[in-house]
Design a protein around this motif. Sequence first.
Motif, PDB file in Angstrom:
ATOM      1  N   VAL A   1      -1.020 -23.405   4.156  1.00 59.94           N
ATOM      2  CA  VAL A   1      -2.092 -23.398   4.219  1.00 59.94           C
ATOM      3  C   VAL A   1      -2.357 -22.064   2.662  1.00 59.94           C
ATOM      4  O   VAL A   1      -2.944 -21.367   3.213  1.00 59.94           O
ATOM      5  CB  VAL A   1      -3.477 -23.614   5.283  1.00 59.94           C
ATOM      6  CG1 VAL A   1      -4.566 -24.285   4.424  1.00 59.94           C
ATOM      7  CG2 VAL A   1      -3.181 -24.851   5.704  1.00 59.94           C
ATOM      8  N   GLY A   2      -2.764 -22.819   1.994  1.00 56.28           N
ATOM      9  CA  GLY A   2      -3.425 -21.323   0.423  1.00 56.28           C
ATOM     10  C   GLY A   2      -2.673 -22.579  -1.018  1.00 56.28           C
ATOM     11  O   GLY A   2      -1.811 -22.342  -1.088  1.00 56.28           O
ATOM     12  N   ASP A   3      -3.574 -21.262  -1.707  1.00 56.93           N
ATOM     13  CA  ASP A   3      -2.540 -22.101  -3.247  1.00 56.93           C
ATOM     14  C   ASP A   3      -2.290 -20.958  -4.228  1.00 56.93           C
ATOM     15  O   ASP A   3      -2.894 -19.556  -3.802  1.00 56.93           O
ATOM     16  CB  ASP A   3      -4.566 -22.493  -4.078  1.00 56.93           C
ATOM     17  CG  ASP A   3      -5.639 -21.883  -4.113  1.00 56.93           C
ATOM     18  OD1 ASP A   3      -5.246 -20.549  -3.855  1.00 56.93           O
ATOM     19  OD2 ASP A   3      -6.516 -22.133  -4.344  1.00 56.93           O
ATOM     20  N   GLY A   4      -1.994 -21.582  -4.850  1.00 60.28           N
ATOM     21  CA  GLY A   4      -1.126 -19.866  -6.207  1.00 60.28           C
ATOM     22  C   GLY A   4       0.102 -20.812  -6.692  1.00 60.28           C
ATOM     23  O   GLY A   4       0.169 -21.157  -5.814  1.00 60.28           O
ATOM     24  N   GLN A   5      -0.191 -20.934  -8.390  1.00 67.47           N
ATOM     25  CA  GLN A   5       1.132 -21.775  -8.756  1.00 67.47           C
ATOM     26  C   GLN A   5       2.193 -21.595  -8.764  1.00 67.47           C
ATOM     27  O   GLN A   5       2.970 -21.746  -8.646  1.00 67.47           O
ATOM     28  CB  GLN A   5       0.375 -21.943 -10.319  1.00 67.47           C
ATOM     29  CG  GLN A   5       1.154 -23.001 -10.459  1.00 67.47           C
ATOM     30  CD  GLN A   5       0.117 -23.235 -11.923  1.00 67.47           C
ATOM     31  OE1 GLN A   5      -0.554 -22.437 -12.475  1.00 67.47           O
ATOM     32  NE2 GLN A   5       0.883 -24.393 -12.996  1.00 67.47           N
ATOM     33  N   ALA A   6       2.515 -20.316  -9.109  1.00 65.70           N
ATOM     34  CA  ALA A   6       3.888 -19.939  -9.386  1.00 65.70           C
ATOM     35  C   ALA A   6       4.923 -20.022  -7.662  1.00 65.70           C
ATOM     36  O   ALA A   6       5.889 -20.717  -7.825  1.00 65.70           O
ATOM     37  CB  ALA A   6       3.871 -18.599  -9.008  1.00 65.70           C
TER      38      ALA A   6
ATOM     39  N   HIS B   1       4.691 -29.149   4.895  1.00 70.66           N
ATOM     40  CA  HIS B   1       3.735 -29.428   4.305  1.00 70.66           C
ATOM     41  C   HIS B   1       2.678 -28.710   3.423  1.00 70.66           C
ATOM     42  O   HIS B   1       1.985 -27.480   3.786  1.00 70.66           O
ATOM     43  CB  HIS B   1       2.824 -30.685   5.482  1.00 70.66           C
ATOM     44  CG  HIS B   1       3.211 -30.793   6.178  1.00 70.66           C
ATOM     45  ND1 HIS B   1       3.927 -32.130   6.579  1.00 70.66           N
ATOM     46  CD2 HIS B   1       4.137 -30.626   7.418  1.00 70.66           C
ATOM     47  CE1 HIS B   1       4.837 -32.844   7.283  1.00 70.66           C
ATOM     48  NE2 HIS B   1       4.933 -31.516   8.171  1.00 70.66           N
ATOM     49  N   LEU B   2       2.658 -28.266   2.038  1.00 71.60           N
ATOM     50  CA  LEU B   2       1.886 -27.679   0.847  1.00 71.60           C
ATOM     51  C   LEU B   2       0.216 -28.128   0.933  1.00 71.60           C
ATOM     52  O   LEU B   2       0.236 -28.821   0.245  1.00 71.60           O
ATOM     53  CB  LEU B   2       3.083 -27.694   0.064  1.00 71.60           C
ATOM     54  CG  LEU B   2       4.340 -26.911   0.351  1.00 71.60           C
ATOM     55  CD1 LEU B   2       5.283 -27.286  -0.898  1.00 71.60           C
ATOM     56  CD2 LEU B   2       4.472 -25.419   1.393  1.00 71.60           C
ATOM     57  N   LEU B   3       0.050 -27.502   1.770  1.00 72.91           N
ATOM     58  CA  LEU B   3      -1.522 -28.292   1.920  1.00 72.91           C
ATOM     59  C   LEU B   3      -2.414 -27.539   0.372  1.00 72.91           C
ATOM     60  O   LEU B   3      -3.880 -28.825   0.318  1.00 72.91           O
ATOM     61  CB  LEU B   3      -2.341 -28.183   3.028  1.00 72.91           C
ATOM     62  CG  LEU B   3      -1.988 -28.358   4.452  1.00 72.91           C
ATOM     63  CD1 LEU B   3      -2.826 -28.667   5.207  1.00 72.91           C
ATOM     64  CD2 LEU B   3      -1.341 -29.854   4.205  1.00 72.91           C
ATOM     65  N   GLY B   4      -1.631 -26.897   0.048  1.00 73.74           N
ATOM     66  CA  GLY B   4      -2.848 -25.974  -0.782  1.00 73.74           C
ATOM     67  C   GLY B   4      -4.357 -25.378  -0.404  1.00 73.74           C
ATOM     68  O   GLY B   4      -4.246 -24.965   0.790  1.00 73.74           O
TER      69      GLY B   4
END
Length: 381
Positions: free
Chosen positions: A233-238, A257-260
């Motif tokens: 859980v977390g965001d960061g494009q690179a 599972h990459l929830l953003g």
Amino acid sequence: MNRPLRILHTEAAKGMGGQEIYIFRHMQVMRARGHDVALLCQPDARLATRARDDGFTVHTLRMGGMGRLLRGIWSVSRLVRRERYDVVNTTSRRDALIAAAGARLGGTPLVVRSRHLMSPVNSLLTYTGLPHRVITVSNFVKQLLADRGIPADHIGIVPPMAVSPTGIDAAQEPSWQALQETRSRVRAELGFDEQDIVVGCVAVLREPKGHAELLQAMVPLCKANPRLHLVVVGDGQAVMQRLQATCAEHELQRQVHLLGFRSDASQLMPGFDIFALATHKEASGTVFLEAAQAGLPIVSHRVGGVPEMLVEGSNAILTRLGDSAALTGALRLLVDDPERRRQMGRSGWDWIRSAKRFSPEGHAEATEHYYHQWMKELGHG
């Protein structure tokens, strides 16, 4: 408690990472204690929206660039004179340059710089030249600041607070049984059943947080056990792109599972079986307290202020930074032993409720102590 204070917190960041969550919760508990708390931040900051929605007065100011710096200092000086704040508490370098200078120009009795990071201090101006005092989150960071030349008696320590999945109100904290019921509900919402084993990681996707290392440590475990899952859980494009590429390389899209970004991240944590964060550096780590609140065993590295946020050997296993085999081994130990997971999770849950320094009340009392003590030292008692 001494008299209620009028407090202005400032922050330049636009995102909503651990530091911004810390500020928001801090503002909530200080308001609950009777203080008049307001926020100064950039107009398009996520923190501005969240604070305003929660009923706080939010002042906005664009930050960045010499022109904005000079205009901002003058704007803040007028703001603090008009609102008669007792304390201006700055957070990041940009807002400290503007708000601390403006507050000093406007005659604010106490100007404080908070330090939530363990990265090197490049300039002492926003620690010794502009603010009167400094608050940080761990003994580890205090020592770093003292080694850099900031007087130790000008530095206070206020650890982050443990917040239950239901919020900051201790009266609403769930019982152990209620927490297990929450676990079942969250797992169902995420699509997991009781036979699945879920390792969860909650942190903004930045290289120093070690997401890539954690995923690599999970690869052999996931291949050996199709019921094992990693939830990030977390965001960061690179970093997100790098994790997606690794998942594709090892054909783990079904188990990773990459929830953003999730605003309800802390409420998801009771649905995990293990909390893991392979962080490379950490000033403290509020998320470790949240993991304890959620009744989870913890796996991380022995770095920075992390050992101050848990009880190694009781509710956590810590490994040496860079030892990937040890990280995989620690995860395997918990994945393969449900009883150990339960015991460690319960130990952490019991411990966090007995550690007053991490409670909202303890956090607020420590902050009040420093504010009033420092105001007295500066002739404003």
